[in-house]
Motif scaffolding. Structure first.
Motif, PDB file in Angstrom:
ATOM      1  N   GLY A   1       0.875  -1.232   0.040  1.00 30.94           N
ATOM      2  CA  GLY A   1      -0.245  -0.035  -0.017  1.00 30.94           C
ATOM      3  C   GLY A   1       0.766   1.213   0.191  1.00 30.94           C
ATOM      4  N   GLY A   2       1.784   1.507   0.553  1.00 27.67           N
ATOM      5  CA  GLY A   2       2.746   2.509   0.856  1.00 27.67           C
ATOM      6  C   GLY A   2       3.885   2.467  -0.473  1.00 27.67           C
ATOM      7  N   THR A   3       4.538   3.564  -0.455  1.00 28.21           N
ATOM      8  CA  THR A   3       5.777   3.716  -1.338  1.00 28.21           C
ATOM      9  C   THR A   3       7.035   2.938  -0.751  1.00 28.21           C
ATOM     10  OG1 THR A   3       6.476   5.820  -0.111  1.00 28.21           O
ATOM     11  CG2 THR A   3       5.107   6.011  -1.911  1.00 28.21           C
ATOM     12  N   LEU A   4       7.949   2.608  -1.833  1.00 25.25           N
ATOM     13  CA  LEU A   4       8.756   1.856  -1.462  1.00 25.25           C
ATOM     14  C   LEU A   4       9.778   2.659  -0.392  1.00 25.25           C
ATOM     15  CD1 LEU A   4      10.070   0.395  -5.006  1.00 25.25           C
ATOM     16  CD2 LEU A   4       8.894  -0.870  -3.035  1.00 25.25           C
ATOM     17  N   ARG A   5      10.455   1.840   0.571  1.00 28.11           N
ATOM     18  CA  ARG A   5      11.295   2.258   1.341  1.00 28.11           C
ATOM     19  C   ARG A   5      12.483   1.761   1.685  1.00 28.11           C
ATOM     20  NH1 ARG A   5      10.122   2.973   7.413  1.00 28.11           N
ATOM     21  NH2 ARG A   5       9.709   0.919   7.240  1.00 28.11           N
ATOM     22  N   LEU A   6      13.771   2.451   1.853  1.00 27.63           N
ATOM     23  CA  LEU A   6      15.095   1.756   1.832  1.00 27.63           C
ATOM     24  C   LEU A   6      14.971   1.267   3.430  1.00 27.63           C
ATOM     25  CD1 LEU A   6      17.196   4.445   0.154  1.00 27.63           C
ATOM     26  CD2 LEU A   6      16.764   2.206  -0.833  1.00 27.63           C
ATOM     27  N   PRO A   7      15.848   0.172   3.507  1.00 32.84           N
ATOM     28  CA  PRO A   7      15.865  -0.143   5.139  1.00 32.84           C
ATOM     29  C   PRO A   7      16.576   0.778   5.839  1.00 32.84           C
ATOM     30  CG  PRO A   7      17.037  -1.630   3.430  1.00 32.84           C
ATOM     31  CD  PRO A   7      16.695  -0.528   2.551  1.00 32.84           C
ATOM     32  N   ASP A   8      16.318   0.705   7.083  1.00 35.90           N
ATOM     33  CA  ASP A   8      16.846   1.888   8.076  1.00 35.90           C
ATOM     34  C   ASP A   8      18.434   1.795   8.213  1.00 35.90           C
ATOM     35  OD1 ASP A   8      14.302   2.286   8.400  1.00 35.90           O
ATOM     36  OD2 ASP A   8      14.187   0.951  10.524  1.00 35.90           O
ATOM     37  N   ALA A   9      18.907   0.633   7.883  1.00 37.34           N
ATOM     38  CA  ALA A   9      20.435   0.393   7.878  1.00 37.34           C
ATOM     39  C   ALA A   9      21.047   1.033   6.514  1.00 37.34           C
ATOM     40  CB  ALA A   9      20.892  -0.929   8.124  1.00 37.34           C
ATOM     41  N   TYR A  10      20.349   1.460   5.449  1.00 38.68           N
ATOM     42  CA  TYR A  10      21.159   1.955   4.409  1.00 38.68           C
ATOM     43  C   TYR A  10      21.529   3.051   4.521  1.00 38.68           C
ATOM     44  CZ  TYR A  10      21.135   1.490  -0.695  1.00 38.68           C
ATOM     45  OH  TYR A  10      21.676   1.509  -2.145  1.00 38.68           O
ATOM     46  N   PRO A  11      23.084   3.259   3.934  1.00 35.36           N
ATOM     47  CA  PRO A  11      23.667   4.297   4.400  1.00 35.36           C
ATOM     48  C   PRO A  11      23.100   5.655   3.606  1.00 35.36           C
ATOM     49  CG  PRO A  11      24.898   2.918   2.539  1.00 35.36           C
ATOM     50  CD  PRO A  11      23.708   2.337   3.318  1.00 35.36           C
ATOM     51  N   ALA A  12      23.278   6.674   4.361  1.00 36.35           N
ATOM     52  CA  ALA A  12      22.851   8.036   4.106  1.00 36.35           C
ATOM     53  C   ALA A  12      23.459   8.666   2.678  1.00 36.35           C
ATOM     54  CB  ALA A  12      22.735   8.977   5.067  1.00 36.35           C
ATOM     55  N   ILE A  13      22.434   9.143   1.833  1.00 33.10           N
ATOM     56  CA  ILE A  13      22.859   9.610   0.697  1.00 33.10           C
ATOM     57  C   ILE A  13      23.623  10.952   0.819  1.00 33.10           C
ATOM     58  CG2 ILE A  13      22.459  10.168  -1.542  1.00 33.10           C
ATOM     59  CD1 ILE A  13      20.194   8.368  -1.662  1.00 33.10           C
TER      60      ILE A  13
END
Lengths: 343, 208
Positions: free
Chosen positions: A331-343
């Motif tokens: 139902g929602g938009t795609l989300r990166l995992p919390d541990a994914y490095p910040a851009i």
């Protein structure tokens, strides 16, 4: 809990501890009616059963009158011409009328015990018994795969329906009274492992089998804890017919009979039974008390309905529009995992 | 004899200290204890007020687990926690599973959902592929009949309800339907779950 425990309480409220007005036979009948009424009103009882393959019956018989002398669910063997005669092959009916036997049977053999079908090429489908307290199928599986109901006339679109064997896909029933069903196709293999007994296998190691119908009621080999506290019984469904079904409460025949209901629902059956007893046309007919117990039963029905609704209280409900996928849609938009490095 | 029993005896005209008919032993108190136990069962089955937590070791390729209680009856599941995976199982039902996953019964993997069947069965979807995890279930338990000296598993708030229930049944056993109904009305009012005294409701016909 047996009916004897309930009988004491019923007699207490009828003020008839010695059974001078309502004898035990009458109360048993009223109790059976009450069980039926409560199950009809609430559908509270359902169960899971694993059925033996090959099917087990308590006995086989060829004429209706024979079954009256035996206990349990019997298998009506061979082909019947009512109580006139039983025959093995269809051609015997022609012979009987003096016509030269001409018709051919699809298979080469008939059988008197269902397990024999796996040692021959049977000319009849094999019937399986439902559990003795069966009322209606909720879902049925063969080796964990769903098999659905299919009317017999659709099964007969296969010219070899009587002898077809393989992996069961459907089941059909001849009628509702005989308490039997036929899986189609007939299972091509049967489980003979671990079975004991001579000739007809009578038990499977670690299984407790109901004498009436061959239903595996408990597989003790897999009980994980003792009788104290919460014991967990495992129902093994691999390579077996398994079903979830709605129960028709077991009929009480004697005061020592066990009862199907959980303890906390027994009182509602009791209330209905007392109401019916006070309504009976005998010296104990008291309308005011019948009315009181009738109201108590109605309150009980409401209580059971609320209890049934409570069983779903852990459900997660969510709104969805009619053209969207069901519960598993994110139902929602795609989300990166919390541990994914910040851009 | 506990406080509820003593109060019942007072209301039916018995002396709790030197009872005449309902003597202070298992046989003498059986009618009253049975009534109070029935009331506890009814209230707990309506409110889900008493729960227990227990562990179900999951078995490879096994969907159904029957829970046999030594005392009391299985009510319903409040929550199911898959310990090894540290996740909650969501509740589903047999018709829902059959609709959403037609081949659900043969699917193995990490359990995701559970459902309640009949009086004492729990089904797991997906059935575990190995016997390595434990399901921790918090479930409502309907207490069985209490014995002499045992705690009555009922919130204090409902103690008067139990008294009214037992007194109502006492009058019913004496053949006084009117008094029995009066006390049953008080019982219903005490638990607040049913509309009491419906006989006093006024029905009027409204125009369009």
């Amino acid at each position: 809990m047996t009916f004897a425990d309930e009988l004491v309480k019923i007699r207490r409220f009828l003020r008839d501890p010695e059974g001078n007005i309502w004898d035990t036979d009458l109360l048993i009948e009223l109790y059976n009616q009450s069980q039926h009424d409560l199950q009809l009103d609430t559908a509270a009882l359902e169960d899971v059963a694993v059925l033996s393959n090959p099917p087990k019956y308590a006995f086989s018989y060829t004429h209706d009158f024979e079954s009256e002398f035996l206990e349990g669910q019997g298998y009506k063997a061979l082909r019947q011409q009512q109580n006139f005669f039983a025959c093995t092959y269809r051609g015997e009916a022609q012979d009987f009328l003096g016509i030269e036997s001409d018709v051919t049977d699809p298979g080469t053999a008939n059988f008197t015990h269902p397990w024999e079908a796996w040692y021959s090429e049977p000319n009849m489908p094999v019937k399986y018994p439902f559990p003795h307290n069966f009322n209606a199928v909720r879902q049925m599986w063969w080796d964990s795969k769903t098999i659905d109901y299919r009317p017999k006339k659709r099964v007969q679109s296969d010219a070899s329906w009587e002898t077809r064997s393989g992996i069961p896909q459907w089941y059909y029933r001849e009628d509702e009274t005989s308490n039997e069903f036929v899986p189609y196709p007939r299972p091509s293999s049967a489980s003979w492992n671990d079975e004991t007994g001579e000739g007809m296998a009578t038990s499977v190691e670690d299984d407790t089998t109901a004498s009436e119908d061959g239903t595996i009621i408990q597989r003790t080999g897999n009980v994980l804890s003792s009788n104290l506290g919460v014991a967990v019984t495992i129902l093994d469904t691999d390579d077996n017919l398994a079903m979830v079904y709605e129960i028709s409460p077991s009929k009480v025949d004697s005061i020592a009979d066990p009862l199907d209901w959980p303890d906390f629902l027994l009182k509602y059956v009791r209330y209905r039974c007392i109401q019916l007893a006070y309504q009976a046309n005998n010296d104990g007919n008291i309308k005011s008390l019948a009315g009181y117990w009738g109201k108590r039963y109605q309150i009980g029905l409401e209580a059971v309905r609320r209890y049934m609704a409570k069983r779903s209280e852990d459900r997660d409900y969510r709104l969805k529009t009619h053209d969207r996928a069901g519960a598993r849609a994110s139902g929602g938009t795609l989300r990166l995992p919390d541990a994914y490095p910040a851009i | 004899m506990n406080d509820i029993e003593r109060q019942v005896l007072r209301l039916i005209g018995e002396s709790p200290d030197s009872p005449d008919v309902f003597t202070d032993d298992d046989v003498g108190m059986a009618p009253i204890r049975d009534s109070i136990s029935d009331c506890v069962e009814e209230i707990q089955s309506l409110t889900g007020g008493y729960t227990e937590t227990f562990l179900i070791p999951l078995v490879a390729n096994t969907t159904f687990y029957r829970l046999n209680f030594e005392r009391g009856s299985f009510g319903w599941v409040r929550d199911a926690w898959l310990s090894g995976n540290k996740r909650r199982l969501t509740q589903t039902s047999l018709p829902k599973l059959a609709m959403e996953y037609p081949g659900w019964f043969q699917s193995t993997g990490t359990p995701e959902q559970y459902f309640h069947l009949g009086k004492d069965l729990i089904g797991i979807f997906r059935k575990p592929s190995s016997s390595s995890d434990v399901l921790e279930v918090n479930a409502v338990v309907i207490p069985g009949p209490y014995l002499s000296g045992e705690r009555v598993k009922l919130k204090n708030q409902y103690h008067w309800a139990a008294v009214h229930y037992a007194v109502g049944e006492f009058w019913a056993s004496r053949g006084d339907a009117s008094e029995a109904e009066r006390y049953m009305g008080l019982y219903q009012a005490s638990i607040g779950l049913f509309k009491p005294l419906s006989i006093e409701r006024k029905f009027t016909q409204a125009t369009q």
